[in-house]
Design an enzyme around this catalytic site. Structure first.
Site, PDB file in Angstrom:
ATOM      1  N   THR A 371     -10.150   4.482  -1.315  1.00  0.00           N
ATOM      2  CA  THR A 371      -9.582   3.168  -1.621  1.00  0.00           C
ATOM      3  C   THR A 371      -8.232   2.910  -0.950  1.00  0.00           C
ATOM      4  O   THR A 371      -7.810   1.763  -0.837  1.00  0.00           O
ATOM      5  CB  THR A 371      -9.421   3.012  -3.147  1.00  0.00           C
ATOM      6  OG1 THR A 371      -8.877   4.227  -3.680  1.00  0.00           O
ATOM      7  CG2 THR A 371     -10.760   2.752  -3.815  1.00  0.00           C
ATOM      8  N   GLU A 372      -7.551   3.973  -0.530  1.00  0.00           N
ATOM      9  CA  GLU A 372      -6.286   3.805   0.204  1.00  0.00           C
ATOM     10  C   GLU A 372      -6.115   4.998   1.131  1.00  0.00           C
ATOM     11  O   GLU A 372      -6.155   6.136   0.680  1.00  0.00           O
ATOM     12  CB  GLU A 372      -5.075   3.760  -0.745  1.00  0.00           C
ATOM     13  CG  GLU A 372      -4.991   2.546  -1.639  1.00  0.00           C
ATOM     14  CD  GLU A 372      -3.683   2.531  -2.444  1.00  0.00           C
ATOM     15  OE1 GLU A 372      -2.666   3.083  -1.970  1.00  0.00           O
ATOM     16  OE2 GLU A 372      -3.686   1.982  -3.553  1.00  0.00           O
ATOM     17  N   ASN A 373      -5.914   4.722   2.415  1.00  0.00           N
ATOM     18  CA  ASN A 373      -5.566   5.775   3.369  1.00  0.00           C
ATOM     19  C   ASN A 373      -4.929   5.111   4.573  1.00  0.00           C
ATOM     20  O   ASN A 373      -5.519   4.207   5.172  1.00  0.00           O
ATOM     21  CB  ASN A 373      -6.809   6.569   3.789  1.00  0.00           C
ATOM     22  CG  ASN A 373      -6.501   7.628   4.846  1.00  0.00           C
ATOM     23  OD1 ASN A 373      -6.978   7.555   5.970  1.00  0.00           O
ATOM     24  ND2 ASN A 373      -5.695   8.612   4.488  1.00  0.00           N
TER      25      ASN A 373
END
Length: 473
Positions: A371-373
């Site tokens: 979901t976040e990188n």
């Protein structure tokens, strides 16, 4: 030295979903427009001295009026601002203009064949709930959050099929560096997290009982964590410290949801006899609560940016107990690791594969959406040539490929973030975006960085178009 060989499969499975993400407070702006109520971040940033250069998200990227859809992504991860649709946080007062805004946003995404992945909460709690009840310190928040979630399911659930209850629910009640700016030490953080975990479970059950059969969607949670690697793999003390690192970061929320209780490492280290306390500062779940919470996630969202080496470190017992001290460890970095952006963010791709395999082993190989990188830059990228971001993406996406070959169940990847945006207490000084935003210009024009074309090519190819970029050690 191990030989390096090319992976024969350098494409991801058919149906793998590529996306970008952002959150409401960091991008929308329009903080007091069309009936929106204030959030804890509005109140926090309007207090001088809380944020770098006293910058605020009052206008942010004007995401409220503009939405970029140039990247050809399969999905877009966005959050709904609770006070935009419920200005005081309670269901008796709804803001129809706010609801219409999200309806328009969701519809425009779907018209562009982009799947909306929607987070219900990304840190912007209605300020009224903070002032009246003490926010997440108060157990009454469970019902308020459930009312809000059910409103979202009612208004948007016919089109939104991927729901995230909380994005990175680590709550800053310890240091005061983030909204609401309270310094309550470890006790405050543990208490807030306890209520958030119960809130998540209640919302999952609400969806399961009232909406799932009709809407056929999924509800999960998104947890952001680094990877902790023992600095001396032969040292049991360092191995144990690395285990504590991951359990205090990821296991704090994931363990109750997937295994029914807090990790043993937390139960042993938070207010145990070693600290001279009769009772633990970590709250406990009743038997009924454990049963109720366990299994309440259809997928696990994972935010991941970096890795640390970890070693045992015993803090003096005289020091004030805190979430940080409770872990009894020291975090170290290798000076050779690239550090292109935020001072905490080193590029260490191999930690990602280890984290994904840990999740597979620890939690029964759940369905995972990254979901976040992503990575920030220290200096303004005036030439827009962010080759370090391209290298970072290449390394981390390659580790997902390896994890898939290991049998990890990763279904999607969300690069963080679409635009340069308000970066919490760092203001606009850290920039994670694919698109450079000129915040000094009232029109806030956006300019694509070099990484835009690179990511576009990965999405088009569903992997690495050039097999030489995919390596396995």
């Amino acid at each position: 030295m191990q030989s390096v060989r090319i992976v024969t499969h350098f494409f991801l499975p058919l149906g793998f979903s590529w996306g970008v993400g952002s959150s409401a407070y960091q991008t929308e702006g329009a903080w007091d427009v069309d009936g929106k109520g204030p959030s804890i971040w509005d109140a926090f940033t309007h207090t001088k001295g809380k944020v770098f250069r006293n910058e605020t998200g009052d206008a942010a990227c004007d995401g409220y009026y503009k939405l970029l859809k140039e990247l050809n992504v399969n999905h877009y991860l966005l959050s709904i601002s609770w006070p935009r649709i419920m200005p005081t946080g309670i269901k008796t007062e709804l803001n129809e203009k706010g609801i219409q805004f999200y309806n328009d946003t969701i519809n425009s995404l779907l018209e562009s064949s982009i799947i909306p992945i929607v987070s219900l909460y990304h840190w912007d709690l209605p300020q009224v709930l903070q002032e009246k009840y003490g926010g997440w310190q108060n157990i009454s928040m469970i019902n308020y959050f459930n009312d809000y979630a059910n409103l979202c399911f009612e208004k948007f659930g016919d089109r939104v099929k991927h729901w995230i209850t909380f994005s990175n629910p680590w709550v800053s009640y310890e240091t005061g560096e983030h909204a609401p700016g309270l310094k309550l030490g470890g006790c405050g953080a543990y208490k807030a997290a306890h209520h958030i975990i119960k809130s998540h479970a209640k919302v999952w059950h609400s969806y399961n009982n009232s909406w799932r059969s009709e809407q056929q969607g999924m509800v999960g949670i998104s947890l952001t964590t680094g990877w902790g690697e023992p600095i001396d793999p032969q040292s049991q003390a360092d191995i144990d410290a690395a285990e504590r690192y991951i359990q205090f970061h990821l296991g704090w929320f994931a363990n109750p949801i997937y295994r029914g209780d807090y990790p043993e490492a937390m139960k042993n280290y938070v207010g145990n006899a070693q600290q001279g306390l009769g009772t633990s500062r970590l709250p406990t779940f009743s038997v009924q609560e454990k049963i109720y919470i366990k299994g309440t996630s259809d997928f696990l969202g994972i935010g991941h940016f970096t890795t640390r080496y970890v070693t045992q470190k015993s803090f003096p017992s005289l020091q004030v107990s805190s979430y940080h001290m409770d872990q009894d460890l020291a975090e170290l970095v290798d000076p050779k690791w690239p550090a292109p952006g935020s001072k905490w963010l080193y590029s260490v791709p191999w930690g990602f594969r280890r984290l994904l395999n840990f999740i597979k082993t620890q939690y029964g190989n759940p369905l995972i959406y990254v979901t976040e990188n992503g990575v920030s830059e220290k200096v303004q990228c005036t030439q827009l040539c962010d080759e370090w971001r391209i290298e970072y993406l290449k390394g981390y996406i390659n580790e997902i490929l390896k994890a898939l070959n290991d049998g990890v169940n990763v279904r999607g990847y969300t690069a963080w973030s679409l635009l340069d945006k308000f970066e919490w207490n760092k203001g606009f000084s850290e920039r994670f975006g694919f698109y450079h935003v000129d915040f000094k210009n009232k029109d806030k024009p956006r300019y694509p960085k070099a990484s835009v074309d690179y990511y576009k090519n990965i999405i088009s190819a569903n992997g690495f178009p050039n097999p030489r970029e995919a390596h396995e050690i």
